[in-house]
Write a protein that holds these residues in place. Structure first.
Motif, PDB file in Angstrom:
ATOM      1  N   ARG A  15       0.880  -1.367  -0.034  1.00 47.91           N
ATOM      2  CA  ARG A  15      -0.010   0.029  -0.091  1.00 47.91           C
ATOM      3  C   ARG A  15       0.915   1.195  -0.003  1.00 47.91           C
ATOM      4  O   ARG A  15       0.407   2.307  -0.691  1.00 47.91           O
ATOM      5  CB  ARG A  15      -0.971   0.220   1.488  1.00 47.91           C
ATOM      6  CG  ARG A  15      -1.863   1.193   1.472  1.00 47.91           C
ATOM      7  CD  ARG A  15      -2.869   0.984   2.573  1.00 47.91           C
ATOM      8  NE  ARG A  15      -3.562   2.217   2.551  1.00 47.91           N
ATOM      9  CZ  ARG A  15      -3.272   3.290   3.386  1.00 47.91           C
ATOM     10  NH1 ARG A  15      -2.018   3.496   4.100  1.00 47.91           N
ATOM     11  NH2 ARG A  15      -3.867   4.524   3.465  1.00 47.91           N
ATOM     12  N   SER A  37      -2.840  -6.413  -3.492  1.00 42.64           N
ATOM     13  CA  SER A  37      -4.276  -6.467  -3.612  1.00 42.64           C
ATOM     14  C   SER A  37      -4.291  -6.005  -5.298  1.00 42.64           C
ATOM     15  O   SER A  37      -3.315  -5.552  -6.027  1.00 42.64           O
ATOM     16  CB  SER A  37      -4.826  -5.772  -3.038  1.00 42.64           C
ATOM     17  OG  SER A  37      -4.642  -4.182  -3.438  1.00 42.64           O
ATOM     18  N   ARG A  75      -5.957  -3.400  -6.571  1.00 41.78           N
ATOM     19  CA  ARG A  75      -5.621  -2.037  -6.740  1.00 41.78           C
ATOM     20  C   ARG A  75      -4.293  -1.624  -6.634  1.00 41.78           C
ATOM     21  O   ARG A  75      -3.734  -0.852  -7.373  1.00 41.78           O
ATOM     22  CB  ARG A  75      -6.670  -1.288  -5.468  1.00 41.78           C
ATOM     23  CG  ARG A  75      -6.639   0.033  -5.611  1.00 41.78           C
ATOM     24  CD  ARG A  75      -7.329   0.529  -6.729  1.00 41.78           C
ATOM     25  NE  ARG A  75      -7.117   1.932  -7.043  1.00 41.78           N
ATOM     26  CZ  ARG A  75      -6.917   2.392  -8.504  1.00 41.78           C
ATOM     27  NH1 ARG A  75      -7.035   1.850  -9.394  1.00 41.78           N
ATOM     28  NH2 ARG A  75      -6.851   3.427  -8.615  1.00 41.78           N
ATOM     29  N   GLU A  76      -3.621  -2.309  -5.685  1.00 43.42           N
ATOM     30  CA  GLU A  76      -2.069  -1.938  -5.586  1.00 43.42           C
ATOM     31  C   GLU A  76      -1.407  -2.369  -7.002  1.00 43.42           C
ATOM     32  O   GLU A  76      -0.411  -1.741  -7.343  1.00 43.42           O
ATOM     33  CB  GLU A  76      -1.409  -2.730  -4.340  1.00 43.42           C
ATOM     34  CG  GLU A  76      -1.979  -2.173  -3.190  1.00 43.42           C
ATOM     35  CD  GLU A  76      -1.851  -3.141  -1.817  1.00 43.42           C
ATOM     36  OE1 GLU A  76      -2.303  -2.589  -0.741  1.00 43.42           O
ATOM     37  OE2 GLU A  76      -1.455  -4.242  -2.048  1.00 43.42           O
ATOM     38  N   TRP A 134     -10.722 -12.509  -8.323  1.00 40.23           N
ATOM     39  CA  TRP A 134     -11.203 -11.071  -8.889  1.00 40.23           C
ATOM     40  C   TRP A 134     -12.555 -11.230  -8.785  1.00 40.23           C
ATOM     41  O   TRP A 134     -13.330 -10.999  -9.916  1.00 40.23           O
ATOM     42  CB  TRP A 134     -10.502 -10.701  -9.981  1.00 40.23           C
ATOM     43  CG  TRP A 134      -9.045 -10.510  -9.738  1.00 40.23           C
ATOM     44  CD1 TRP A 134      -8.408 -10.466  -8.690  1.00 40.23           C
ATOM     45  CD2 TRP A 134      -8.222  -9.848 -10.730  1.00 40.23           C
ATOM     46  NE1 TRP A 134      -6.943 -10.204  -9.187  1.00 40.23           N
ATOM     47  CE2 TRP A 134      -6.798 -10.077 -10.547  1.00 40.23           C
ATOM     48  CE3 TRP A 134      -8.519  -9.481 -12.287  1.00 40.23           C
ATOM     49  CZ2 TRP A 134      -5.689  -9.389 -11.227  1.00 40.23           C
ATOM     50  CZ3 TRP A 134      -7.538  -8.980 -13.238  1.00 40.23           C
ATOM     51  CH2 TRP A 134      -6.150  -9.132 -12.768  1.00 40.23           C
ATOM     52  N   GLU A 175     -12.956  -4.254 -10.693  1.00 42.87           N
ATOM     53  CA  GLU A 175     -13.477  -3.025 -11.139  1.00 42.87           C
ATOM     54  C   GLU A 175     -12.880  -2.575 -12.735  1.00 42.87           C
ATOM     55  O   GLU A 175     -11.711  -3.100 -12.875  1.00 42.87           O
ATOM     56  CB  GLU A 175     -13.222  -1.772 -10.364  1.00 42.87           C
ATOM     57  CG  GLU A 175     -14.307  -1.917  -9.034  1.00 42.87           C
ATOM     58  CD  GLU A 175     -14.099  -0.400  -8.220  1.00 42.87           C
ATOM     59  OE1 GLU A 175     -13.181   0.365  -8.826  1.00 42.87           O
ATOM     60  OE2 GLU A 175     -14.760  -0.501  -7.432  1.00 42.87           O
ATOM     61  N   ARG A 177     -12.029  -0.092 -13.683  1.00 42.10           N
ATOM     62  CA  ARG A 177     -10.839   0.873 -13.830  1.00 42.10           C
ATOM     63  C   ARG A 177      -9.458   0.232 -13.402  1.00 42.10           C
ATOM     64  O   ARG A 177      -8.618   0.322 -14.256  1.00 42.10           O
ATOM     65  CB  ARG A 177     -11.142   1.857 -12.581  1.00 42.10           C
ATOM     66  CG  ARG A 177      -9.840   2.754 -12.524  1.00 42.10           C
ATOM     67  CD  ARG A 177     -10.340   3.539 -11.175  1.00 42.10           C
ATOM     68  NE  ARG A 177     -10.331   2.918  -9.853  1.00 42.10           N
ATOM     69  CZ  ARG A 177     -10.461   3.502  -8.590  1.00 42.10           C
ATOM     70  NH1 ARG A 177     -10.515   4.471  -8.624  1.00 42.10           N
ATOM     71  NH2 ARG A 177     -10.599   2.692  -7.550  1.00 42.10           N
ATOM     72  N   ASP A 178      -9.456  -0.954 -12.585  1.00 43.25           N
ATOM     73  CA  ASP A 178      -8.242  -1.367 -12.278  1.00 43.25           C
ATOM     74  C   ASP A 178      -7.822  -2.440 -13.430  1.00 43.25           C
ATOM     75  O   ASP A 178      -6.756  -2.570 -13.888  1.00 43.25           O
ATOM     76  CB  ASP A 178      -8.655  -2.459 -11.013  1.00 43.25           C
ATOM     77  CG  ASP A 178      -8.779  -1.523  -9.575  1.00 43.25           C
ATOM     78  OD1 ASP A 178      -8.218  -0.347  -9.580  1.00 43.25           O
ATOM     79  OD2 ASP A 178      -9.428  -2.003  -8.664  1.00 43.25           O
TER      80      ASP A 178
END
Length: 620
Positions: free
Chosen positions: A172, A209, A211-212, A243, A247, A249-250
């Protein structure tokens, strides 16, 4: 105001600024929404409108008082002695005053001075606090970039982060750090990226993750740092994740970064497994997107198309989503990207998605027709018309609308590269059977604009006008059969001013081919031996091995010179040697025919001294 300046008072001041900034943001958002509702609700009576007007007025009074309080906070910050603010207070003040649009040059310099004093205090600037300050400085308005670039705050924070012990930072922290660094485009720090690369590969693949992973690979791609070890490590990590709630976006950030890493020159990275994993995750678990979803749809489609990964099921699902988008929420750039990706999918060999893609193209055409002229730039128009023309979708009403948009553009808004792409697409649409599109006014406007652009500066270089753009512009006029001799004279002058190393063999072949056609047509008054001599000199200055690697260009150059009846025997001899050195597998039957016919003309003309039996034996 009566509190003595000190660390505790500074922390209180920063906390107050943070609270006030949050309230100001909420009030501004409410104010904008209420104003929009009141302006759009024409049916409100005066009785029902009055209370809302009173409420809006009272909220605006509160907003003014809060901004006044934040101005006092700003004044206290400027007047406080050096060393008053610690890392936490400085980052909170930066975030708060940036959000309230009260961060000017004096205040930024003042807080940067505080950052510079932090390393002198033991333990005052830990790696995570340095990352917090990076994130706060990333919110600084772009108009203050010059002040930021001159300061030493960012290099100091970079050194503080790199001093952290191995394994101290979590995924993070690394994601926050890179996300902040890549927001400041003027700040380039290879040492920091090398440090992050080491930290990423040191961590286990299970530590990240979705997102990361998305933020890290996207940051590496934006910075142009192609560390294949990092990409492979995070690819393994991504493929081990489940997953369920991925999303768009990711997925868009991950696919876009890996696609750029794969297709860059010299890349050894090929990761079809990751693309398949993303596709299965998106199609089997459902698609999730927050807010307007046109941008991630466009980015995913372009990433798959760029990497030549054709998943019909994913394309079909994203096509349905694109057709359901609200036209007012889709910018022209996203329409262009979506249409371009589906055009590549439709025209590829073995495609079975043509009928479904036709519905998408029609839906995108309707969106384009609903948008005002101001929503388009030259690049988006070029991408849209090129994609539709390649896919064989000729909506004549759409082409007329976009032609009108192009004719309304000034010279500064119409680069030569985009002009060439637009004209190629329109000439393709014009030349098809049954077409009723009129392209004369469009070509005349582009001629005027292009001549102004090429004559604006006395000397040109490859950064202002590329040879490929000029050759594409010449080719578009030849394809359309429009012989604008004034434009071709300006093109010749612009090309001859370019440095020889900026012109490749393909561009030379296209240029001499276009100029020989306009010179040899009936009634032509254009004679441009200077251009042919310049191109000849460039070809003769190149290595034979480089020429032999481009047999199609060799054939086209020989053909153009022969048809223009420009008999440069030294050039022909050099091209003969290149043709004899070329790999036979790369020479098509048509290339061999063109080379033999051109050399036959060169040898049999009156007064020729060229005799090249070796070439004929090699072609045989």
């Amino acid at each position: 105001g009566g509190v003595a300046p000190g660390r505790e008072a500074a922390r209180a001041l920063a906390s107050l600024a943070n609270v006030l900034a949050n309230e100001v943001a909420q009030l501004r958002k409410w104010d904008a929404e209420e104003e929009m509702q009141m302006s759009g609700s024409l049916s409100l009576s005066s009785l029902s409108r009055a209370p809302r007007v009173d409420a809006l007025g009272s909220e605006r009074l509160v907003l003014r008082k809060m901004l006044s309080a934040l101005s006092l906070v700003r004044a206290h910050t400027l007047s406080a002695p050096a060393g008053t603010f610690d890392a936490s207070s400085t980052s909170r003040l930066l975030r708060a005053l940036s959000a309230a649009h009260l961060l000017g040059t004096p205040l930024l310099q003042r807080l940067s001075t505080e950052v510079g004093l932090l390393p002198a205090v033991p333990g005052a600037l830990s790696p995570r606090r340095a990352i917090d300050l990076f994130a706060a400085l990333a919110r600084v308005p772009n108009k203050l970039d010059r002040v930021m670039a001159k300061g030493q705050a960012l290099p100091l924070l970079s050194r503080s982060v790199r001093a952290s012990p191995p394994g101290h930072l979590r995924p993070r922290d690394l994601a926050r750090l890179l996300g902040a660094v890549t927001r400041r485009r003027y700040f380039s720090d290879g040492a920091l990226f090398r440090f992050v690369s080491g930290e990423v590969t040191r961590l286990p693949v299970s530590a990240f993750s979705v997102r990361e992973i998305a933020v890290i690979v996207d940051s590496f791609a934006k910075a142009g740092v192609w560390d294949e070890k990092v990409f492979r490590h995070l690819s393994v990590s991504a493929r081990q994740l489940r997953w369920e709630n991925l999303e768009l976006r990711d997925a868009a950030q991950i696919c876009g970064a890996f696609s750029c890493a794969e297709t860059r020159k010299g890349s050894n990275l090929r990761d079809g497994a990751l693309f398949r994993h993303v596709s299965v995750s998106l199609t089997s678990k459902g698609l999730h997107c927050t807010g307007c979803c046109s941008r991630p749809i466009a980015e995913i489609l372009n990433a798959f198309a760029r990497s030549s990964v054709w998943d019909d099921r994913l394309f079909s699902r994203l096509s349905q989503m694109a057709e359901e988008l609200d036209p007012s929420e889709v910018p022209a750039t996203d329409i262009a990207a979506i249409v371009n990706a589906f055009s590549q999918a439709t025209t590829r060999e073995g495609s079975q998605e043509g009928s479904h893609n036709e519905a998408l193209f029609l839906a995108m055409s309707r969106m384009v027709k609903q948008k005002p002229r101001e929503a388009f730039d030259a690049r988006s128009i070029a991408a849209i018309v090129n994609a539709l023309a390649r896919a064989g979708v000729f909506d004549e009403e759409l082409f007329r609308i976009l032609a009108g948009h192009v004719r309304a553009m000034p010279a500064a808004a119409l680069p030569i590269r985009d002009s060439a792409r637009i004209l190629c697409a329109f000439s393709l649409a014009r030349n098809r059977a049954g077409s009723r599109i009129t392209i004369g006014p469009l070509f005349r406007h582009v001629s005027i604009v292009s001549i102004l652009a090429m004559e604006a500066l006395p000397t040109l270089d490859s950064s202002q006008h590329r040879a490929s753009d000029l050759s594409a512009l010449a080719r578009s006029y030849v394809q359309a059969g429009i012989w604008d001799e004034k434009l071709f004279r300006s093109l010749s002058g612009a090309v001859r001013q370019l440095p020889g190393e900026a012109i490749n063999f393909k561009d030379i072949a296209e240029l001499v081919n276009a100029f020989h056609k306009i010179q040899t047509r009936s009634g032509s008054r254009l004679r441009d031996g200077a251009l042919f001599m310049r191109m000849s000199a460039i070809v003769k200055s190149r290595e034979l091995s480089a020429l032999a690697a481009e047999p199609r260009a060799v054939a086209n150059i020989v053909n153009a010179y022969a048809k223009a009846q420009i008999w440069d025997e030294q050039l022909f001899r050099r091209l003969s040697r290149a043709a004899r050195m070329a790999d036979p597998k790369r020479l098509s039957d048509s290339d061999i025919a063109v080379i033999v016919a051109s050399f036959a003309k060169a040898q049999s003309r009156h007064g020729a001294r060229l005799r090249d039996g070796a070439l004929f034996r090699r072609m045989s």
